[in-house]
Design a protein around this motif. Structure first.
Motif, PDB file in Angstrom:
ATOM      1  N   LEU A 121       0.853  -1.187   0.000  1.00 21.17           N
ATOM      2  CA  LEU A 121       0.000   0.000   0.000  1.00 21.17           C
ATOM      3  C   LEU A 121       0.888   1.236   0.000  1.00 21.17           C
ATOM      4  O   LEU A 121       1.757   1.383   0.868  1.00 21.17           O
ATOM      5  CB  LEU A 121      -0.897   0.003   1.235  1.00 21.17           C
ATOM      6  CG  LEU A 121      -1.909  -1.131   1.299  1.00 21.17           C
ATOM      7  CD1 LEU A 121      -2.533  -1.213   2.673  1.00 21.17           C
ATOM      8  CD2 LEU A 121      -2.971  -0.951   0.232  1.00 21.17           C
ATOM      9  N   LEU A 122       0.702   2.089  -0.958  1.00 25.70           N
ATOM     10  CA  LEU A 122       1.526   3.289  -1.101  1.00 25.70           C
ATOM     11  C   LEU A 122       0.798   4.494  -0.542  1.00 25.70           C
ATOM     12  O   LEU A 122      -0.353   4.751  -0.901  1.00 25.70           O
ATOM     13  CB  LEU A 122       1.869   3.515  -2.574  1.00 25.70           C
ATOM     14  CG  LEU A 122       2.576   2.358  -3.288  1.00 25.70           C
ATOM     15  CD1 LEU A 122       2.751   2.684  -4.765  1.00 25.70           C
ATOM     16  CD2 LEU A 122       3.905   2.044  -2.627  1.00 25.70           C
ATOM     17  N   ILE A 123       1.494   5.218   0.327  1.00 26.41           N
ATOM     18  CA  ILE A 123       0.944   6.447   0.894  1.00 26.41           C
ATOM     19  C   ILE A 123       1.892   7.584   0.539  1.00 26.41           C
ATOM     20  O   ILE A 123       3.079   7.540   0.891  1.00 26.41           O
ATOM     21  CB  ILE A 123       0.788   6.352   2.427  1.00 26.41           C
ATOM     22  CG1 ILE A 123      -0.154   5.215   2.807  1.00 26.41           C
ATOM     23  CG2 ILE A 123       0.288   7.687   2.986  1.00 26.41           C
ATOM     24  CD1 ILE A 123      -0.248   4.968   4.307  1.00 26.41           C
ATOM     25  N   ALA A 124       1.386   8.585  -0.160  1.00 26.33           N
ATOM     26  CA  ALA A 124       2.165   9.784  -0.460  1.00 26.33           C
ATOM     27  C   ALA A 124       2.240  10.609   0.819  1.00 26.33           C
ATOM     28  O   ALA A 124       1.237  10.810   1.506  1.00 26.33           O
ATOM     29  CB  ALA A 124       1.510  10.577  -1.581  1.00 26.33           C
ATOM     30  N   TYR A 125       3.452  11.084   1.122  1.00 27.28           N
ATOM     31  CA  TYR A 125       3.715  11.839   2.346  1.00 27.28           C
ATOM     32  C   TYR A 125       4.524  13.041   1.899  1.00 27.28           C
ATOM     33  O   TYR A 125       5.705  12.913   1.611  1.00 27.28           O
ATOM     34  CB  TYR A 125       4.488  10.926   3.289  1.00 27.28           C
ATOM     35  CG  TYR A 125       4.885  11.507   4.609  1.00 27.28           C
ATOM     36  CD1 TYR A 125       3.931  11.896   5.531  1.00 27.28           C
ATOM     37  CD2 TYR A 125       6.220  11.627   4.962  1.00 27.28           C
ATOM     38  CE1 TYR A 125       4.303  12.393   6.757  1.00 27.28           C
ATOM     39  CE2 TYR A 125       6.595  12.117   6.188  1.00 27.28           C
ATOM     40  CZ  TYR A 125       5.643  12.505   7.081  1.00 27.28           C
ATOM     41  OH  TYR A 125       6.012  13.005   8.303  1.00 27.28           O
ATOM     42  N   SER A 126       3.870  14.191   1.786  1.00 28.16           N
ATOM     43  CA  SER A 126       4.514  15.286   1.080  1.00 28.16           C
ATOM     44  C   SER A 126       4.036  16.651   1.535  1.00 28.16           C
ATOM     45  O   SER A 126       2.973  16.779   2.124  1.00 28.16           O
ATOM     46  CB  SER A 126       4.213  15.115  -0.414  1.00 28.16           C
ATOM     47  OG  SER A 126       4.709  16.180  -1.154  1.00 28.16           O
ATOM     48  N   GLY A 127       4.811  17.642   1.194  1.00 24.83           N
ATOM     49  CA  GLY A 127       4.408  19.025   1.377  1.00 24.83           C
ATOM     50  C   GLY A 127       3.519  19.495   0.240  1.00 24.83           C
ATOM     51  O   GLY A 127       2.924  20.565   0.304  1.00 24.83           O
ATOM     52  N   TYR A 128       3.437  18.694  -0.825  1.00 26.01           N
ATOM     53  CA  TYR A 128       2.589  19.035  -1.966  1.00 26.01           C
ATOM     54  C   TYR A 128       1.166  18.629  -1.654  1.00 26.01           C
ATOM     55  O   TYR A 128       0.878  17.450  -1.500  1.00 26.01           O
ATOM     56  CB  TYR A 128       3.050  18.313  -3.233  1.00 26.01           C
ATOM     57  CG  TYR A 128       4.501  18.544  -3.609  1.00 26.01           C
ATOM     58  CD1 TYR A 128       5.054  19.818  -3.617  1.00 26.01           C
ATOM     59  CD2 TYR A 128       5.313  17.476  -3.961  1.00 26.01           C
ATOM     60  CE1 TYR A 128       6.381  20.016  -3.957  1.00 26.01           C
ATOM     61  CE2 TYR A 128       6.641  17.670  -4.314  1.00 26.01           C
ATOM     62  CZ  TYR A 128       7.166  18.938  -4.309  1.00 26.01           C
ATOM     63  OH  TYR A 128       8.470  19.133  -4.653  1.00 26.01           O
ATOM     64  N   GLY A 129       0.257  19.595  -1.599  1.00 22.33           N
ATOM     65  CA  GLY A 129      -1.105  19.268  -1.205  1.00 22.33           C
ATOM     66  C   GLY A 129      -2.193  19.900  -2.060  1.00 22.33           C
ATOM     67  O   GLY A 129      -3.357  19.903  -1.669  1.00 22.33           O
ATOM     68  N   THR A 148      -3.197   9.775  -6.818  1.00 20.86           N
ATOM     69  CA  THR A 148      -4.273   8.786  -6.951  1.00 20.86           C
ATOM     70  C   THR A 148      -4.126   8.045  -8.275  1.00 20.86           C
ATOM     71  O   THR A 148      -4.183   6.816  -8.316  1.00 20.86           O
ATOM     72  CB  THR A 148      -5.652   9.468  -6.861  1.00 20.86           C
ATOM     73  OG1 THR A 148      -5.758  10.119  -5.587  1.00 20.86           O
ATOM     74  CG2 THR A 148      -6.778   8.466  -7.014  1.00 20.86           C
ATOM     75  N   LYS A 149      -3.894   8.794  -9.336  1.00 20.10           N
ATOM     76  CA  LYS A 149      -3.719   8.197 -10.662  1.00 20.10           C
ATOM     77  C   LYS A 149      -2.480   7.302 -10.708  1.00 20.10           C
ATOM     78  O   LYS A 149      -2.462   6.296 -11.413  1.00 20.10           O
ATOM     79  CB  LYS A 149      -3.618   9.304 -11.716  1.00 20.10           C
ATOM     80  CG  LYS A 149      -3.609   8.809 -13.127  1.00 20.10           C
ATOM     81  CD  LYS A 149      -3.617   9.961 -14.117  1.00 20.10           C
ATOM     82  CE  LYS A 149      -3.611   9.422 -15.539  1.00 20.10           C
ATOM     83  NZ  LYS A 149      -3.591  10.496 -16.523  1.00 20.10           N
ATOM     84  N   ALA A 150      -1.456   7.651  -9.939  1.00 18.95           N
ATOM     85  CA  ALA A 150      -0.203   6.878  -9.911  1.00 18.95           C
ATOM     86  C   ALA A 150      -0.300   5.620  -9.049  1.00 18.95           C
ATOM     87  O   ALA A 150       0.644   4.850  -8.970  1.00 18.95           O
ATOM     88  CB  ALA A 150       0.938   7.764  -9.410  1.00 18.95           C
ATOM     89  N   GLY A 151      -1.449   5.430  -8.384  1.00 22.54           N
ATOM     90  CA  GLY A 151      -1.637   4.200  -7.617  1.00 22.54           C
ATOM     91  C   GLY A 151      -1.442   4.321  -6.114  1.00 22.54           C
ATOM     92  O   GLY A 151      -1.455   3.313  -5.408  1.00 22.54           O
ATOM     93  N   PHE A 152      -1.269   5.545  -5.609  1.00 25.46           N
ATOM     94  CA  PHE A 152      -1.171   5.724  -4.166  1.00 25.46           C
ATOM     95  C   PHE A 152      -2.549   5.491  -3.556  1.00 25.46           C
ATOM     96  O   PHE A 152      -3.556   5.938  -4.094  1.00 25.46           O
ATOM     97  CB  PHE A 152      -0.698   7.142  -3.819  1.00 25.46           C
ATOM     98  CG  PHE A 152       0.778   7.363  -4.018  1.00 25.46           C
ATOM     99  CD1 PHE A 152       1.660   7.163  -2.969  1.00 25.46           C
ATOM    100  CD2 PHE A 152       1.273   7.758  -5.241  1.00 25.46           C
ATOM    101  CE1 PHE A 152       3.013   7.375  -3.143  1.00 25.46           C
ATOM    102  CE2 PHE A 152       2.628   7.974  -5.428  1.00 25.46           C
ATOM    103  CZ  PHE A 152       3.505   7.782  -4.378  1.00 25.46           C
ATOM    104  N   ALA A 153      -2.586   4.810  -2.430  1.00 24.19           N
ATOM    105  CA  ALA A 153      -3.847   4.546  -1.737  1.00 24.19           C
ATOM    106  C   ALA A 153      -4.327   5.774  -0.982  1.00 24.19           C
ATOM    107  O   ALA A 153      -5.520   5.936  -0.742  1.00 24.19           O
ATOM    108  CB  ALA A 153      -3.674   3.376  -0.767  1.00 24.19           C
ATOM    109  N   HIS A 154      -3.380   6.647  -0.611  1.00 23.72           N
ATOM    110  CA  HIS A 154      -3.748   7.836   0.158  1.00 23.72           C
ATOM    111  C   HIS A 154      -2.675   8.898  -0.033  1.00 23.72           C
ATOM    112  O   HIS A 154      -1.521   8.592  -0.342  1.00 23.72           O
ATOM    113  CB  HIS A 154      -3.903   7.490   1.637  1.00 23.72           C
ATOM    114  CG  HIS A 154      -4.806   8.421   2.363  1.00 23.72           C
ATOM    115  ND1 HIS A 154      -6.177   8.382   2.256  1.00 23.72           N
ATOM    116  CD2 HIS A 154      -4.536   9.446   3.200  1.00 23.72           C
ATOM    117  CE1 HIS A 154      -6.710   9.331   3.008  1.00 23.72           C
ATOM    118  NE2 HIS A 154      -5.726  10.000   3.580  1.00 23.72           N
TER     119      HIS A 154
END
Length: 168
Positions: free
Chosen positions: A122-130, A139-145
């Motif tokens: 499960l991939l979770i993006a964790y970023s300053g980009y919001g 989401t399109k790249a397959g991150f679950a959240h």
């Protein structure tokens, strides 16, 4: 600073007298605020989190906090070591900083989705980009959240519990 509960003060006695800048951030006592989480022993292969962030302090701190929730945690600070760690560790969840350089977190996610060891991670993006467009890209790249920094560890823990069968 205010997002972190801090403040900045500046003082000068006048021209040529120099300046004093005071930065205040609240201290975090991890021992005193350690989360009280009821855990059952995770089923075989569950509870493994890979944290990938080029900010070593951020990655290590998040790793320590997530380990306090009972997860088995590994950290990586660049994409090459993240790939090597993923092959050896086979994480259930990968918390990926999108700005991790060469390749970035989006490219790393694509690579993970093609590797047999991380195909089901499960991939979770964790970023300053919001921005909305950033969230749509992940989401399109397959991150679950998609989580926007700063994120409190309790929020991440609850999210992981809701995503991994058998957790929580």
């Amino acid at each position: 600073m205010s997002l972190h509960g801090g403040s900045i003060d500046a003082f000068s006695a006048g021209a040529g007298q120099g300046s004093t800048f005071t930065f205040r951030l609240p201290a975090l006592d991890i021992g005193a605020e350690r989360p009280k989480v009821q855990r059952s022993a995770p089923a075989s292969g569950e509870g493994r989190i890979l944290i990938v962030d080029d900010n070593v302090d951020s990655a290590d701190t998040m790793g320590i906090i997530m380990a306090s929730f009972g997860y088995e945690v590994r950290t990586a600070y660049d994409s090459a070591s993240a790939i090597a760690e993923a092959v050896a560790f086979v994480p259930q969840v990968a918390l990926l900083d999108l700005s991790t350089p060469e390749p970035d977190g989006m490219s790393l996610a694509e690579h993970f989705q093609q590797m047999p060891e991380t195909k089901k991670t499960l991939l979770i993006a964790y970023s300053g980009y919001g921005r909305q467009e950033d969230i749509e890209k992940t989401t399109k790249a397959g991150f679950a959240h998609h989580l926007v920094k700063p994120v409190d560890a309790e929020t991440i823990h609850k999210l992981i519990q809701s995503m991994i069968p058998g957790e929580g």
